[in-house]
Design a protein around this motif. Structure first.
Motif, PDB file in Angstrom:
ATOM      1  N   GLY A 257       0.801  -1.212   0.000  1.00  0.00           N
ATOM      2  CA  GLY A 257       0.000   0.000   0.000  1.00  0.00           C
ATOM      3  C   GLY A 257       0.837   1.267   0.000  1.00  0.00           C
ATOM      4  N   ILE A 258       0.427   2.240  -0.799  1.00  0.00           N
ATOM      5  CA  ILE A 258       1.145   3.512  -0.869  1.00  0.00           C
ATOM      6  C   ILE A 258       0.874   4.345   0.370  1.00  0.00           C
ATOM      7  CG2 ILE A 258       1.329   5.666  -2.189  1.00  0.00           C
ATOM      8  CD1 ILE A 258       0.723   3.738  -4.682  1.00  0.00           C
ATOM      9  N   THR A 259      -0.354   4.308   0.877  1.00  0.00           N
ATOM     10  CA  THR A 259      -0.631   4.971   2.154  1.00  0.00           C
ATOM     11  C   THR A 259       0.138   4.271   3.259  1.00  0.00           C
ATOM     12  OG1 THR A 259      -2.830   5.557   1.344  1.00  0.00           O
ATOM     13  CG2 THR A 259      -2.442   5.773   3.697  1.00  0.00           C
ATOM     14  N   ARG A 260       0.233   2.949   3.191  1.00  0.00           N
ATOM     15  CA  ARG A 260       0.993   2.178   4.178  1.00  0.00           C
ATOM     16  C   ARG A 260       2.425   2.680   4.284  1.00  0.00           C
ATOM     17  NH1 ARG A 260       4.738  -1.911   4.024  1.00  0.00           N
ATOM     18  NH2 ARG A 260       4.605  -3.555   5.617  1.00  0.00           N
ATOM     19  N   LYS A 261       3.121   2.752   3.151  1.00  0.00           N
ATOM     20  CA  LYS A 261       4.519   3.164   3.206  1.00  0.00           C
ATOM     21  C   LYS A 261       4.654   4.627   3.640  1.00  0.00           C
ATOM     22  CE  LYS A 261       5.291   2.019  -1.110  1.00  0.00           C
ATOM     23  NZ  LYS A 261       5.991   1.754  -2.393  1.00  0.00           N
ATOM     24  N   SER A 262       3.647   5.444   3.317  1.00  0.00           N
ATOM     25  CA  SER A 262       3.675   6.854   3.718  1.00  0.00           C
ATOM     26  C   SER A 262       3.523   6.988   5.231  1.00  0.00           C
ATOM     27  CB  SER A 262       2.569   7.633   3.001  1.00  0.00           C
ATOM     28  OG  SER A 262       2.682   7.499   1.599  1.00  0.00           O
ATOM     29  N   VAL A 263       2.590   6.226   5.804  1.00  0.00           N
ATOM     30  CA  VAL A 263       2.364   6.289   7.252  1.00  0.00           C
ATOM     31  C   VAL A 263       3.586   5.769   8.000  1.00  0.00           C
ATOM     32  CG1 VAL A 263       0.962   5.370   9.149  1.00  0.00           C
ATOM     33  CG2 VAL A 263      -0.140   6.189   7.061  1.00  0.00           C
ATOM     34  N   THR A 304      -7.614   6.700   3.814  1.00  0.00           N
ATOM     35  CA  THR A 304      -6.380   7.268   4.378  1.00  0.00           C
ATOM     36  C   THR A 304      -6.076   6.537   5.687  1.00  0.00           C
ATOM     37  OG1 THR A 304      -6.799   9.390   3.326  1.00  0.00           O
ATOM     38  CG2 THR A 304      -5.113   9.345   5.024  1.00  0.00           C
ATOM     39  N   ILE A 305      -6.623   7.002   6.806  1.00  0.00           N
ATOM     40  CA  ILE A 305      -6.449   6.311   8.081  1.00  0.00           C
ATOM     41  C   ILE A 305      -7.821   6.120   8.714  1.00  0.00           C
ATOM     42  CG2 ILE A 305      -5.519   6.482  10.433  1.00  0.00           C
ATOM     43  CD1 ILE A 305      -3.099   7.918   9.277  1.00  0.00           C
ATOM     44  N   ALA A 306      -8.172   4.866   9.003  1.00  0.00           N
ATOM     45  CA  ALA A 306      -9.489   4.542   9.559  1.00  0.00           C
ATOM     46  C   ALA A 306      -9.304   3.851  10.907  1.00  0.00           C
ATOM     47  CB  ALA A 306     -10.259   3.639   8.598  1.00  0.00           C
ATOM     48  N   PRO A 307      -9.559   4.548  12.012  1.00  0.00           N
ATOM     49  CA  PRO A 307      -9.383   3.952  13.344  1.00  0.00           C
ATOM     50  C   PRO A 307     -10.305   2.751  13.554  1.00  0.00           C
ATOM     51  CG  PRO A 307      -9.640   6.344  13.483  1.00  0.00           C
ATOM     52  CD  PRO A 307      -9.985   5.955  12.080  1.00  0.00           C
ATOM     53  N   ILE A 308      -9.792   1.761  14.261  1.00  0.00           N
ATOM     54  CA  ILE A 308     -10.571   0.577  14.618  1.00  0.00           C
ATOM     55  C   ILE A 308     -10.956   0.691  16.080  1.00  0.00           C
ATOM     56  CG2 ILE A 308     -10.477  -1.932  14.938  1.00  0.00           C
ATOM     57  CD1 ILE A 308      -8.550  -2.015  12.525  1.00  0.00           C
ATOM     58  N   SER A 329      -2.128   7.754  15.084  1.00  0.00           N
ATOM     59  CA  SER A 329      -2.983   7.768  13.895  1.00  0.00           C
ATOM     60  C   SER A 329      -3.519   9.173  13.629  1.00  0.00           C
ATOM     61  CB  SER A 329      -4.141   6.782  14.054  1.00  0.00           C
ATOM     62  OG  SER A 329      -4.926   7.100  15.191  1.00  0.00           O
ATOM     63  N   HIS A 330      -3.850   9.898  14.677  1.00  0.00           N
ATOM     64  CA  HIS A 330      -4.351  11.265  14.521  1.00  0.00           C
ATOM     65  C   HIS A 330      -3.248  12.171  13.998  1.00  0.00           C
ATOM     66  CE1 HIS A 330      -5.865  15.267  15.606  1.00  0.00           C
ATOM     67  NE2 HIS A 330      -7.076  14.713  15.584  1.00  0.00           N
ATOM     68  N   LYS A 331      -2.051  12.051  14.569  1.00  0.00           N
ATOM     69  CA  LYS A 331      -0.921  12.874  14.118  1.00  0.00           C
ATOM     70  C   LYS A 331      -0.558  12.561  12.673  1.00  0.00           C
ATOM     71  CE  LYS A 331       1.348  13.500  18.617  1.00  0.00           C
ATOM     72  NZ  LYS A 331       2.567  13.194  19.404  1.00  0.00           N
ATOM     73  N   ALA A 332      -0.514  11.269  12.324  1.00  0.00           N
ATOM     74  CA  ALA A 332      -0.141  10.874  10.966  1.00  0.00           C
ATOM     75  C   ALA A 332      -1.161  11.378   9.961  1.00  0.00           C
ATOM     76  CB  ALA A 332      -0.007   9.355  10.878  1.00  0.00           C
ATOM     77  N   SER A 333      -2.440  11.269  10.296  1.00  0.00           N
ATOM     78  CA  SER A 333      -3.488  11.748   9.400  1.00  0.00           C
ATOM     79  C   SER A 333      -3.360  13.247   9.174  1.00  0.00           C
ATOM     80  CB  SER A 333      -4.863  11.419   9.999  1.00  0.00           C
ATOM     81  OG  SER A 333      -5.891  11.853   9.151  1.00  0.00           O
ATOM     82  N   ALA A 334      -3.126  13.999  10.253  1.00  0.00           N
ATOM     83  CA  ALA A 334      -2.986  15.448  10.135  1.00  0.00           C
ATOM     84  C   ALA A 334      -1.743  15.828   9.330  1.00  0.00           C
ATOM     85  CB  ALA A 334      -2.922  16.071  11.526  1.00  0.00           C
ATOM     86  N   MET A 335      -0.651  15.107   9.535  1.00  0.00           N
ATOM     87  CA  MET A 335       0.590  15.409   8.811  1.00  0.00           C
ATOM     88  C   MET A 335       0.438  15.121   7.318  1.00  0.00           C
ATOM     89  SD  MET A 335       3.477  14.064  11.516  1.00  0.00           S
ATOM     90  CE  MET A 335       4.870  14.454  10.435  1.00  0.00           C
ATOM     91  N   LEU A 336      -0.175  14.004   6.979  1.00  0.00           N
ATOM     92  CA  LEU A 336      -0.376  13.672   5.568  1.00  0.00           C
ATOM     93  C   LEU A 336      -1.307  14.677   4.904  1.00  0.00           C
ATOM     94  CD1 LEU A 336      -0.681   9.781   5.668  1.00  0.00           C
ATOM     95  CD2 LEU A 336       1.194  11.123   4.704  1.00  0.00           C
TER      96      LEU A 336
END
Length: 354
Positions: A257-263, A304-308, A329-336
């Motif tokens: 996943g491209i989002t995977r490698k980005s996170v 993008t990022i979906a919390p479980i 997850s919140h920080k990564a989502s905001a940074m992306l």
């Protein structure tokens, strides 16, 4: 800005843009005015063109319909506050598309053809790119066999296309998932690492069964013992255990996943420990029991990022901590999001202007 390749363009005579409600963007239901099309025949790519979005005719004997020679990608374009439009890591999508093409005996897409078709299409439909928080222009490149032939062999002809649609959030609330211990998404040595259409069709039945039980998605496990976690629904999956970001290592049954490698890169940028390795269901449930499982979330282009929030395991549900503003997850989502909209420095050069 990319150099310009001549692409024959037929503009629509009746734009549907006025029908778009930017405040109610349902994912994947409203499509932009144009699409990019190019055929592969006689061993080479033919003249590319951009035409109004619409239906197309295929033979009833179309080999993609019968034997599944079809692949696709998912990517997004974003608009910054100044109105400039940029693509997120498009070369990674091209590389993965060609990896999928190789696995499915299909021709590779030349970089110039892909990038120019993409950029010129988005420039033409620039007004379709939304700018509300959490929104983007979802882009669907795909290729399928076009031979009208009933016989199990690779097609001699193909069509590559790109269409787009403005989208909002894919999931609007934390997810309920459960471990899948009967069905499999993919097996080692199969085509799970490719974005082949059949991977998704085969996953629908077990997903439907889980949804009837009140879950949104599954946590897929390995095909041999159903012991190790692979993906979550149509996303990669990550866990934060005792401050470490942990995710299943890539294999022939897991999509890169491209989002995977980005996170994962964002995690390293924040100084966190990242582990890509086998992750067992029992390890996750033990971490949940002793309080060291801090977060679990899916990562993918659509969501993008979906919390479980809840994990079902062997007939019982287990609740996870609610992410806070200090959660990874919140920080990564905001940074992306900040990188994609030009509000933060693009230190890894992920964005490509169109």
């Amino acid at each position: 800005m990319l150099d310009t390749l001549t692409i024959r363009t037929q503009r629509t005579s009746a734009s549907r843009l006025q029908q778009l409600d930017p405040d109610r963007l349902e994912f994947g239901k409203v499509f932009s005015d144009h699409m990019f099309v190019v055929d592969y025949q006689d061993g080479e790519w033919q003249e590319p063109q951009i035409v109004p979005y619409g239906d197309m005719a295929v033979s009833p004997a179309n080999s993609a319909l019968h034997y599944g020679q079809a692949i696709f990608e998912g990517m997004k374009a974003y608009k910054n506050p100044q109105g400039d439009i940029a693509l997120f890591r498009p070369y990674d999508n091209l590389n993965r598309l060609n990896l999928s093409a190789e696995r499915m005996c299909m021709p590779s897409i030349p970089e110039e053809l892909f990038m120019q078709g993409l950029s010129q299409l988005i420039r033409l439909d620039a007004n379709w790119v939304p700018d509300a928080p959490g929104s983007a222009l979802y882009i669907r490149p795909f290729m399928f066999a076009t031979d009208g032939f009933i016989g199990v062999r690779p097609s001699d002809s193909y069509r590559f296309m790109i269409f787009t649609c403005p989208v909002g959030l894919y999931y609007n609330k934390p997810l309920r998932v459960r471990f899948e211990e009967k069905f499999v998404r993919s097996a080692e040595g199969g085509a799970g690492y490719a974005k082949a259409a059949g991977n998704y069709g085969a996953a629908m039945w077990p997903t439907k069964l889980a949804q009837q039980e009140g879950y949104h998605q599954l946590l897929w496990t390995d095909s041999s013992a159903h012991q190790f976690i692979e993906e979550s629904g149509t996303m990669n999956v990550m866990f934060v255990i005792d401050g470490k970001v942990i995710t299943p290592a890539l294999s022939t049954s897991i999509l890169d996943g491209i989002t995977r490698k980005s996170v994962l890169q964002v995690a390293l940028d924040l100084g966190l420990t990242v582990e890509e390795r086998k992750v067992s269901a029992t390890e996750i449930m033990a971490a949940q029991a002793d309080g060291t499982l801090q977060e679990a979330f899916g990562v993918g282009t659509a969501a993008t990022i979906a919390p479980i929030a809840t994990i079902g395991f062997q007939g019982k549900d287990y609740e996870l901590p609610t992410p806070t503003v200090n959660s990874f997850s919140h920080k990564a989502s905001a940074m992306l999001s900040a990188i994609r909209t030009g509000e933060a420095a693009d230190t890894h050069q992920w964005m490509v202007q169109v």
